[in-house]
Design an enzyme around this catalytic site. Structure first.
Site, PDB file in Angstrom:
ATOM      1  N   ASN A  14      -9.593  -3.064 -15.684  1.00 14.92           N
ATOM      2  CA  ASN A  14     -10.562  -2.435 -16.588  1.00 14.92           C
ATOM      3  C   ASN A  14     -11.991  -2.582 -16.092  1.00 14.92           C
ATOM      4  O   ASN A  14     -12.766  -1.638 -16.078  1.00 14.92           O
ATOM      5  CB  ASN A  14     -10.463  -3.066 -17.976  1.00 14.92           C
ATOM      6  CG  ASN A  14      -9.332  -2.482 -18.797  1.00 14.92           C
ATOM      7  OD1 ASN A  14      -9.013  -1.300 -18.675  1.00 14.92           O
ATOM      8  ND2 ASN A  14      -8.716  -3.308 -19.619  1.00 14.92           N
ATOM      9  N   HIS A  45     -11.764   1.635 -18.367  1.00 11.31           N
ATOM     10  CA  HIS A  45     -10.690   1.614 -19.360  1.00 11.31           C
ATOM     11  C   HIS A  45      -9.682   2.751 -19.189  1.00 11.31           C
ATOM     12  O   HIS A  45      -8.496   2.579 -19.452  1.00 11.31           O
ATOM     13  CB  HIS A  45     -11.304   1.696 -20.768  1.00 11.31           C
ATOM     14  CG  HIS A  45     -10.967   0.531 -21.615  1.00 11.31           C
ATOM     15  ND1 HIS A  45     -10.103   0.597 -22.661  1.00 11.31           N
ATOM     16  CD2 HIS A  45     -11.365  -0.762 -21.553  1.00 11.31           C
ATOM     17  CE1 HIS A  45      -9.981  -0.582 -23.224  1.00 11.31           C
ATOM     18  NE2 HIS A  45     -10.748  -1.439 -22.566  1.00 11.31           N
ATOM     19  N   ASP A  61      -5.755   2.381 -19.013  1.00  8.24           N
ATOM     20  CA  ASP A  61      -4.785   3.081 -19.868  1.00  8.24           C
ATOM     21  C   ASP A  61      -3.676   3.730 -19.030  1.00  8.24           C
ATOM     22  O   ASP A  61      -2.498   3.683 -19.395  1.00  8.24           O
ATOM     23  CB  ASP A  61      -5.482   4.158 -20.705  1.00  8.24           C
ATOM     24  CG  ASP A  61      -6.275   3.560 -21.865  1.00  8.24           C
ATOM     25  OD1 ASP A  61      -6.199   2.333 -22.061  1.00  8.24           O
ATOM     26  OD2 ASP A  61      -6.956   4.325 -22.562  1.00  8.24           O
ATOM     27  N   GLU A 106      -1.915  -5.690 -23.346  1.00  9.53           N
ATOM     28  CA  GLU A 106      -1.252  -5.409 -22.071  1.00  9.53           C
ATOM     29  C   GLU A 106       0.033  -6.219 -21.975  1.00  9.53           C
ATOM     30  O   GLU A 106       0.425  -6.669 -20.919  1.00  9.53           O
ATOM     31  CB  GLU A 106      -2.169  -5.689 -20.879  1.00  9.53           C
ATOM     32  CG  GLU A 106      -3.185  -6.767 -21.105  1.00  9.53           C
ATOM     33  CD  GLU A 106      -2.656  -8.163 -20.863  1.00  9.53           C
ATOM     34  OE1 GLU A 106      -2.424  -8.870 -21.861  1.00  9.53           O
ATOM     35  OE2 GLU A 106      -2.472  -8.552 -19.695  1.00  9.53           O
TER      36      GLU A 106
HETATM   37  P1  GH3 Z   1      -3.761 -12.786 -17.047  1.00 12.48           P
HETATM   38  O1  GH3 Z   1      -3.184 -12.605 -15.692  1.00 12.48           O
HETATM   39  O2  GH3 Z   1      -4.040 -14.217 -17.358  1.00 12.48           O
HETATM   40  O3  GH3 Z   1      -2.901 -12.165 -18.090  1.00 12.48           O
HETATM   41  O4  GH3 Z   1      -5.165 -12.055 -17.043  1.00 12.48           O
HETATM   42  P2  GH3 Z   1      -5.581 -10.752 -17.840  1.00 12.48           P
HETATM   43  O5  GH3 Z   1      -6.882 -10.294 -17.326  1.00 12.48           O
HETATM   44  O6  GH3 Z   1      -4.473  -9.754 -17.822  1.00 12.48           O
HETATM   45  O7  GH3 Z   1      -5.615 -11.325 -19.317  1.00 12.48           O
HETATM   46  P3  GH3 Z   1      -6.542 -11.096 -20.517  1.00 12.48           P
HETATM   47  O8  GH3 Z   1      -5.733 -11.370 -21.735  1.00 12.48           O
HETATM   48  O9  GH3 Z   1      -7.792 -11.907 -20.349  1.00 12.48           O
HETATM   49  O10 GH3 Z   1      -6.947  -9.553 -20.483  1.00 12.48           O
HETATM   50  C1  GH3 Z   1      -6.235  -8.593 -21.125  1.00 12.48           C
HETATM   51  C2  GH3 Z   1      -7.063  -7.344 -21.072  1.00 12.48           C
HETATM   52  O11 GH3 Z   1      -6.327  -6.218 -21.547  1.00 12.48           O
HETATM   53  C3  GH3 Z   1      -8.293  -7.389 -21.932  1.00 12.48           C
HETATM   54  C4  GH3 Z   1      -8.381  -6.035 -22.560  1.00 12.48           C
HETATM   55  O12 GH3 Z   1      -9.593  -5.425 -22.237  1.00 12.48           O
HETATM   56  C5  GH3 Z   1      -7.261  -5.253 -21.936  1.00 12.48           C
HETATM   57  N1  GH3 Z   1      -6.645  -4.309 -22.852  1.00 12.48           N
HETATM   58  C6  GH3 Z   1      -5.993  -4.569 -23.992  1.00 12.48           C
HETATM   59  N2  GH3 Z   1      -5.555  -3.422 -24.559  1.00 12.48           N
HETATM   60  C7  GH3 Z   1      -5.938  -2.409 -23.753  1.00 12.48           C
HETATM   61  C8  GH3 Z   1      -5.797  -0.974 -23.799  1.00 12.48           C
HETATM   62  O13 GH3 Z   1      -5.201  -0.390 -24.729  1.00 12.48           O
HETATM   63  N3  GH3 Z   1      -6.314  -0.243 -22.774  1.00 12.48           N
HETATM   64  C9  GH3 Z   1      -6.973  -0.861 -21.742  1.00 12.48           C
HETATM   65  N4  GH3 Z   1      -7.449  -0.091 -20.774  1.00 12.48           N
HETATM   66  N5  GH3 Z   1      -7.132  -2.186 -21.679  1.00 12.48           N
HETATM   67  C10 GH3 Z   1      -6.636  -2.960 -22.668  1.00 12.48           C
HETATM   68 MG    MG Z   2      -2.616 -10.240 -18.683  1.00 12.80          MG
HETATM   69 MG    MG Z   3      -2.344 -10.908 -22.348  1.00 11.26          MG
END
Ligand code: GH3
Ligand code: MG
Ligand code: MG
Ligand code: MG
Length: 313
Positions: A199, A204, A208, A234
């Protein structure tokens, strides 16, 4: 007479631009003690493309309803020894059966029966004798409304996979079935690695696309009896009936292998790849649903701690 009515219908079909009701796919349960009517309905509904099961009594219907889920029930009232009314109690009390679309099909034309059935939870009431085409149209109407509602209530709009609400509901159903008929079943928790970076680096919209790509990749590697839900941002969860923990691990490892090898999304000539961390937990008898989910979540966190890009049981 049913057969005469059928012929009449065929004649009507040939006239003008009259069109019979369209049919959807679905599994219906016909509950009626009249064998001739049941076989007529089974034949016609199957010709229309429905899958149809029959029950000749309330007790037999109760058994059938425990074996699998139905998309719609057609229920006769006058049956022996228990009347169709006796099934309403069962349907009302069971949260998994409460909302199954129900059409009463009865020779009783008294307004009090109609009101009583509709107030007890029936969605429609058709009196016998009936025109098959009208019944088929009512089935179509009820099923399509229900489908549309389910689409809104149970699907994740971004990826098209099931949402958390459906996951909770369906897992509860699976556990009820397992309590009666134990078999191995596993869940896998999937969390994309360093997804925040995707992201932050590409925006974003690309994030997606990656989510959609991963959902698609996993769907392709699940069996028809499995189901996939988006648990959170995610995070996805796959439910795999008749699958041991070891089998689930090897299935998820091959999905992970594919994710490493091929881009999960492409946009304007640019390819995007990800890996994920996955935790698997096999159900054991009497393990409550919430704890089962926690076990898979904990396994996923161990996968993260051990360096990500792996599947942990
Ligand atoms: P880790 O390997 O520890 O899981 O790191 P990570 O970066 O995947 O973990 P983290 O939980 O910090 O980040 C999850 C991210 O997912 C943060 C948020 O912006 C993104 N996210 C959540 N829902 C959506 C979505 O519907 N669309 C997009 N593009 N991003 C999303
Ligand atoms: Mg993650
Ligand atoms: Mg997560
Ligand atoms: Mg009857």
């Amino acid at each position: 007479n049913i057969l005469q009515r059928e012929l009449l219908t065929v004649e009507q079909n040939g006239q003008g631009d009259w069109q019979p009701a369209a049919a959807l796919s679905g599994t219906l349960l016909v509950v009626d003690d009249d064998a001739a009517l049941r076989s007529f309905l089974v034949r016609r509904l199957e010709l229309d493309g429905y899958s149809v099961h029959e029950a000749d009594s309330v007790d037999s219907a109760k058994l059938k309803l425990r074996e699998r889920t139905y998309d719609l029930i057609l229920l006769d009232l006058m049956m022996f020894p228990l009347s169709g009314y006796e099934l309403f109690d069962e349907l009302k009390e069971d949260p998994t059966l409460k909302w199954v679309p129900l059409i009463v099909l009865s020779a009783r034309s008294d307004v009090r029966d109609k009101v009583r059935c509709l107030m007890l939870g029936a969605n429609d009431y058709v009196t016998k004798p009936f025109e098959y085409d009208e019944l088929a149209a009512r089935i179509y109407s009820l099923l399509s409304r229900t489908r549309n509602f389910e689409q809104l209530a149970f699907r994740d709009p971004l990826t098209g996979v099931f949402n958390r609400r459906y996951f909770d509901h369906q897992l509860e159903l699976e556990l009820q079935r397992l309590a009666r008929d134990p078999a191995p079943i596993s869940i896998a928790f999937i969390d994309i690695d360093r997804f925040k970076r995707v992201n932050d680096t590409y925006g974003h919209a690309i994030g997606d696309l990656v989510l959609q790509g991963l959902a698609h990749l996993m769907q392709q590697h699940l069996r028809p009896t499995d189901f996939l839900a988006r648990f959170g941002g995610e995070e996805f969860v796959a439910v795999m009936p008749n699958t041991t923990g070891e089998q689930a691990v090897s299935r998820m490892e091959s999905v992970l292998q594919l994710a490493r090898q091929q881009p999960i999304a492409e946009f304007e000539g640019q390819s995007f790849s990800i890996t994920f961390s996955c935790g698997v937990a096999e159900w054991v008898p009497s393990l409550p649903m919430k704890q089962w989910v926690v076990l898979a979540d904990e396994a996923m966190y161990r996968a993260k701690e051990q360096g990500r890009d792996q599947v942990v049981l």
